[in-house]
Motif scaffolding. Structure first.
Motif, PDB file in Angstrom:
ATOM      1  N   VAL A 262       0.033 -37.181 -87.105  1.00  0.00           N
ATOM      2  CA  VAL A 262       0.899 -36.476 -86.159  1.00  0.00           C
ATOM      3  C   VAL A 262       2.331 -36.963 -86.362  1.00  0.00           C
ATOM      4  CG1 VAL A 262       1.333 -35.888 -83.753  1.00  0.00           C
ATOM      5  CG2 VAL A 262      -0.988 -36.408 -84.499  1.00  0.00           C
ATOM      6  N   LYS A 263       3.251 -36.031 -86.576  1.00  0.00           N
ATOM      7  CA  LYS A 263       4.664 -36.365 -86.701  1.00  0.00           C
ATOM      8  C   LYS A 263       5.341 -36.192 -85.346  1.00  0.00           C
ATOM      9  CE  LYS A 263       5.021 -35.091 -91.578  1.00  0.00           C
ATOM     10  NZ  LYS A 263       5.696 -34.222 -92.584  1.00  0.00           N
ATOM     11  N   ASN A 264       6.239 -37.123 -85.011  1.00  0.00           N
ATOM     12  CA  ASN A 264       6.972 -37.099 -83.740  1.00  0.00           C
ATOM     13  C   ASN A 264       6.020 -36.972 -82.555  1.00  0.00           C
ATOM     14  OD1 ASN A 264       9.503 -37.231 -85.061  1.00  0.00           O
ATOM     15  ND2 ASN A 264       9.437 -35.019 -85.420  1.00  0.00           N
ATOM     16  N   ALA A 265       4.976 -37.761 -82.601  1.00  0.00           N
ATOM     17  CA  ALA A 265       3.985 -37.724 -81.521  1.00  0.00           C
ATOM     18  C   ALA A 265       4.543 -38.380 -80.262  1.00  0.00           C
ATOM     19  CB  ALA A 265       2.717 -38.448 -81.963  1.00  0.00           C
ATOM     20  N   ILE A 266       4.232 -37.791 -79.120  1.00  0.00           N
ATOM     21  CA  ILE A 266       4.603 -38.360 -77.830  1.00  0.00           C
ATOM     22  C   ILE A 266       3.456 -39.251 -77.379  1.00  0.00           C
ATOM     23  CG2 ILE A 266       5.150 -37.854 -75.424  1.00  0.00           C
ATOM     24  CD1 ILE A 266       6.408 -35.261 -76.328  1.00  0.00           C
ATOM     25  N   ILE A 267       3.736 -40.548 -77.240  1.00  0.00           N
ATOM     26  CA  ILE A 267       2.720 -41.559 -76.964  1.00  0.00           C
ATOM     27  C   ILE A 267       2.994 -42.212 -75.612  1.00  0.00           C
ATOM     28  CG2 ILE A 267       1.619 -43.668 -77.805  1.00  0.00           C
ATOM     29  CD1 ILE A 267       1.236 -41.383 -79.697  1.00  0.00           C
ATOM     30  N   ILE A 268       1.948 -42.333 -74.786  1.00  0.00           N
ATOM     31  CA  ILE A 268       2.082 -43.085 -73.531  1.00  0.00           C
ATOM     32  C   ILE A 268       0.887 -44.022 -73.381  1.00  0.00           C
ATOM     33  CG2 ILE A 268       3.357 -41.210 -72.413  1.00  0.00           C
ATOM     34  CD1 ILE A 268       0.799 -40.618 -70.794  1.00  0.00           C
TER      35      ILE A 268
END
Length: 360
Positions: free
Chosen positions: A271-277
């Protein structure tokens, strides 16, 4: 009187000190930790429910009608290619072969006589040709009788394992009736369905990078120790589900896998530019995931999020929040909608550094 006044003053001072301490503790306890989602290039493992099939699995059926005279194998037995499995009573077909052979012998004698007479011009050459044709027909009948007789012996077409045998000795078998199934379990196929976006991502990001290897999670939640490889993608999408079927092949050296098993294929998805929390920043209500977003007025608002993938301690977010949203990190369980909070901001890089998985 002075003692009473002094005592009352001490009590008042203690009460004031106690109230101040409690207020300070309450204010300190009311501070929450807030952070932003991290945006990174990463990868996660996605699971797909799969059906496991043998590389070859066929039904063994009777090719002739008759009584089941012999069963040479048992259920679950491994057999070799060409090994005799069953015999259907052959006496009728042996008799038919003997009859056809006798007719062929008679036709041979008839041809010899016709040839001798034709050489002496007693009969025409056409008589000799007719005798020749009769002999060829008789030979064909012999060949056909041999084929029918061979069908009374049912042999294994390849190495494999015998399935259940529903018929017993002496059973009357019809032509085409099922005798058993044979599975070649030397290698196994795992079929699983992939959505159209995931298919496109696989074709563009995974296929040509050598990452087509996949793992297989078995029904007991243990992984098969051998890796598999995606080999085949079907030609059409299912119009009802919008999915397309993938097929991965796994070695089965330990013969652990059997035809008809289920499992989960695990595929690594970049995944490119994945939003991770962090996972601890979320909470669940009725199978839906939420986070608390901190507004400009420091008030909390719950917001539903969609999880794209899961990593240890982390979620990859499909939708619901952006990297600019401040989300509540600590104290999620005691927070409520519209709570106005005091918070301490922690950078997402620091948050990730304190988790088990460090983003790469």
């Amino acid at each position: 009187m002075k003692r009473n006044v002094l005592f009352a003053g001490c009590i008042a001072l203690l009460c004031l000190t106690s109230c101040t301490t409690k207020k300070e503790v309450k204010e300190e306890a009311g501070k929450f930790t807030v952070t932003n989602a991290a945006v990174i290039d990463t990868s996660f493992t996605k699971e797909y429910v799969s059906q496991i099939r043998s590389v070859r699995n066929i039904e063994i059926r009777a090719q002739e009608k008759g009584f089941l005279q012999n069963i040479y194998v048992d259920e679950g037995q491994f057999v070799k290619a060409g090994q005799v499995l069953f015999r259907i009573m052959p006496q009728l077909y042996e008799a038919e072969l003997q009859k056809a052979q006798a007719e062929a012998q008679a036709a041979t004698i008839e041809l010899q006589n016709a040839k001798a007479l034709a050489d002496k011009n007693v009969v025409s050459k056409s008589e000799q040709a007719m005798a020749q044709a009769k002999l060829e027909q008789a030979k064909a009948e012999v060949a056909m009788a041999k084929v029918h007789l061979s069908f009374t012996e049912i042999r294994a077409p390849f190495d494999g394992t015998i399935d259940r045998i529903p018929k017993k000795l002496g059973s009357l078998i019809d032509e085409g009736e099922l005798l058993t199934s044979l599975s070649d379990n030397s290698q196994m196929f795992a079929y699983f369905n992939v959505s159209e976006p995931e298919y496109l991502q696989y074709q563009t990001d995974i296929k040509d990078r050598g990452d087509s290897q996949v793992s297989l999670l078995l029904a007991n939640n243990e992984r098969l120790k051998y890796k598999g490889k995606v080999e085949v993608i079907e030609s059409e999408f299912d119009p009802e589900t919008g999915n397309i079927a993938f097929r991965a092949k796994f070695p089965n050296n330990d013969k652990l896998l059997r035809n008809g098993e289920t499992g989960k294929v695990e595929m690594t998805v970049p995944v490119k530019n994945a939003i991770i929390i962090p996972q601890k920043a979320t909470y669940e209500i009725q199978d839906k995931m939420y986070v608390f977003v901190v507004g400009n007025d420091n008030k909390l608002k719950s917001r539903e999020i969609v999880i794209k993938g899961e990593l240890p301690d982390l979620y990859v977010i499909e939708s619901g929040i952006t990297a600019t949203d401040k989300i509540l990190l600590e104290g999620v369980q005691k927070a409520k909608d519209d709570d106005k909070i005091e918070f301490v901001y922690q950078k997402p890089e620091e948050v990730l550094a304190n988790l088990k998985l460090k983003a790469e």
